[in-house]
Motif scaffolding. Structure first.
Motif, short mmCIF file in Angstrom:
data_model
loop_
_atom_site.label_atom_id
_atom_site.label_comp_id
_atom_site.label_asym_id
_atom_site.label_seq_id
_atom_site.Cartn_x
_atom_site.Cartn_y
_atom_site.Cartn_z
N TYR A 153 3.19 4.25 -4.36
CA TYR A 153 2.04 4.76 -5.10
C TYR A 153 0.85 3.87 -4.83
O TYR A 153 0.92 2.64 -4.99
N ILE A 154 -0.23 4.47 -4.39
CA ILE A 154 -1.44 3.73 -4.01
C ILE A 154 -2.58 4.19 -4.92
O ILE A 154 -3.17 5.25 -4.70
N PRO A 155 -2.89 3.45 -5.99
CA PRO A 155 -3.86 3.93 -6.98
C PRO A 155 -5.31 3.98 -6.47
O PRO A 155 -6.09 4.79 -6.96
N ASP A 156 -5.66 3.11 -5.53
CA ASP A 156 -7.07 3.08 -5.10
C ASP A 156 -7.18 2.58 -3.65
O ASP A 156 -6.21 2.19 -3.03
N GLU A 157 -8.43 2.62 -3.16
CA GLU A 157 -8.66 2.31 -1.76
C GLU A 157 -8.30 0.86 -1.40
O GLU A 157 -7.75 0.59 -0.33
N SER A 158 -8.60 -0.08 -2.31
CA SER A 158 -8.31 -1.47 -1.97
C SER A 158 -6.80 -1.70 -1.85
O SER A 158 -6.34 -2.49 -1.03
N TYR A 188 -4.24 12.93 -4.80
CA TYR A 188 -4.75 13.58 -5.99
C TYR A 188 -5.85 12.68 -6.53
O TYR A 188 -5.60 11.55 -6.94
N ASP A 189 -7.10 13.13 -6.48
CA ASP A 189 -8.26 12.29 -6.79
C ASP A 189 -8.22 11.00 -5.97
O ASP A 189 -8.06 11.07 -4.77
N ASP A 190 -8.29 9.86 -6.65
CA ASP A 190 -8.32 8.60 -5.90
C ASP A 190 -6.92 8.05 -5.61
O ASP A 190 -6.77 7.09 -4.86
N ALA A 191 -5.92 8.61 -6.22
CA ALA A 191 -4.57 8.09 -6.01
C ALA A 191 -3.92 8.74 -4.79
O ALA A 191 -4.24 9.86 -4.41
N GLY A 209 -9.26 13.66 4.69
CA GLY A 209 -9.62 12.78 3.59
C GLY A 209 -8.45 12.16 2.85
O GLY A 209 -8.63 11.51 1.82
N ALA A 210 -7.25 12.32 3.37
CA ALA A 210 -6.08 11.76 2.70
C ALA A 210 -6.09 10.23 2.74
O ALA A 210 -5.60 9.58 1.81
N GLY A 211 -6.65 9.67 3.81
CA GLY A 211 -6.70 8.21 3.91
C GLY A 211 -6.05 7.65 5.17
O GLY A 211 -5.75 6.46 5.22
N LYS A 212 -5.89 8.47 6.18
CA LYS A 212 -5.25 8.02 7.43
C LYS A 212 -6.10 6.95 8.13
O LYS A 212 -5.59 5.93 8.58
N THR A 213 -7.41 7.21 8.18
CA THR A 213 -8.30 6.24 8.83
C THR A 213 -8.45 4.99 7.97
O THR A 213 -8.53 3.87 8.48
N THR A 214 -8.47 5.19 6.66
CA THR A 214 -8.56 4.04 5.75
C THR A 214 -7.34 3.13 5.91
O THR A 214 -7.47 1.90 5.96
N LEU A 215 -6.17 3.72 6.03
CA LEU A 215 -4.95 2.93 6.24
C LEU A 215 -5.04 2.20 7.59
O LEU A 215 -4.68 1.01 7.68
N THR A 216 -5.53 2.88 8.59
CA THR A 216 -5.72 2.25 9.91
C THR A 216 -6.65 1.05 9.79
O THR A 216 -6.39 -0.02 10.36
#
Ligand SMILES: Nc1ncnc2c1ncn2[C@@H]1O[C@H](COP(=O)(O)OP(=O)(O)OP(=O)(O)O)[C@@H](O)[C@H]1O
Ligand SMILES: [Mg+2]
Length: 156
Positions: free
Chosen positions: A7-12, A134-137, A43-50
């Motif tokens: 579970y990843i609650p936020d971007e950081s 789902y939203d920021d999570a 927008g799921a966060g693939k690039t953010t994870l990268t």
């Protein structure tokens, strides 16, 4: 096969998770390309994870989406990291033209967004990373597809 959900609650938290994941990959003796598939909606966060992975290993500059160039490369912590985004790939043959096989022949880390667009021309994944949001999570489900993938997951 080994599977793990986070579970990843936020971007950081996502960025920190990326750093840990990348560190684990470096610890595993691969002697070949380590292949990660990133699955998830826009927008799921693939690039953010990268970004978390690449900057987490010490890259100081930006990590931008290679949407138009198809691939960005980083030389960091003594490793080449290739970040592919195949979203705009019209024809898998484009991958042949860019010499995709050469990338996978190296001892490197390959992070691939939208791998389904390159079906048939990509090597199988060591680790599938599925991101649901789902939203920021976010929920990340990691599925090991090879023994190497299992080794990476086991230490995470
Ligand atoms: N928990 C979170 N984890 C990751 N990103 C988050 C989170 N919460 C909010 N965000 C935001 O969601 C967006 C994720 O965008 P990102 O470019 O990483 O997605 P993507 O999966 O690469 O999309 P695309 O398929 O368009 O390339 C960013 O704007 C980021 O700031
Ligand atoms: Mg992206």
């Amino acid at each position: 096969m080994l599977e793990s959900t986070r579970y990843i609650p936020d971007e950081s938290t996502m960025l920190r998770f990326g750093k840990k994941l990348a560190e684990n990959i470096l610890q595993v003796q691969a002697n070949r390309a380590v292949i990660l598939y990133f699955n998830g909606d826009l927008g799921a966060g693939k690039t953010t994870l990268t970004r978390g992975m690449v900057q987490g290993l010490g890259h100081q500059g930006k990590v931008k989406s290679p949407t138009y160039t198809l691939v960005e490369e980083y030389n960091v912590a003594g490793k080449m990291i290739y970040h592919f985004d195949l979203y705009r790939l019209a024809d898998p043959e484009e991958l042949e033209f860019m010499g995709i096989r050469d990338y996978f022949a190296k001892d490197c880390i390959c992070l691939i967004e939208w791998p389904e667009k390159g079906e048939g021309l990509l090597p199988p994944a060591d680790l599938s990373v599925n991101i649901d949001y789902y939203d920021d999570a976010r929920n990340i489900t990691l599925i090991a597809q090879t023994t190497l993938g299992e080794q990476i997951l086991r230490q995470l």
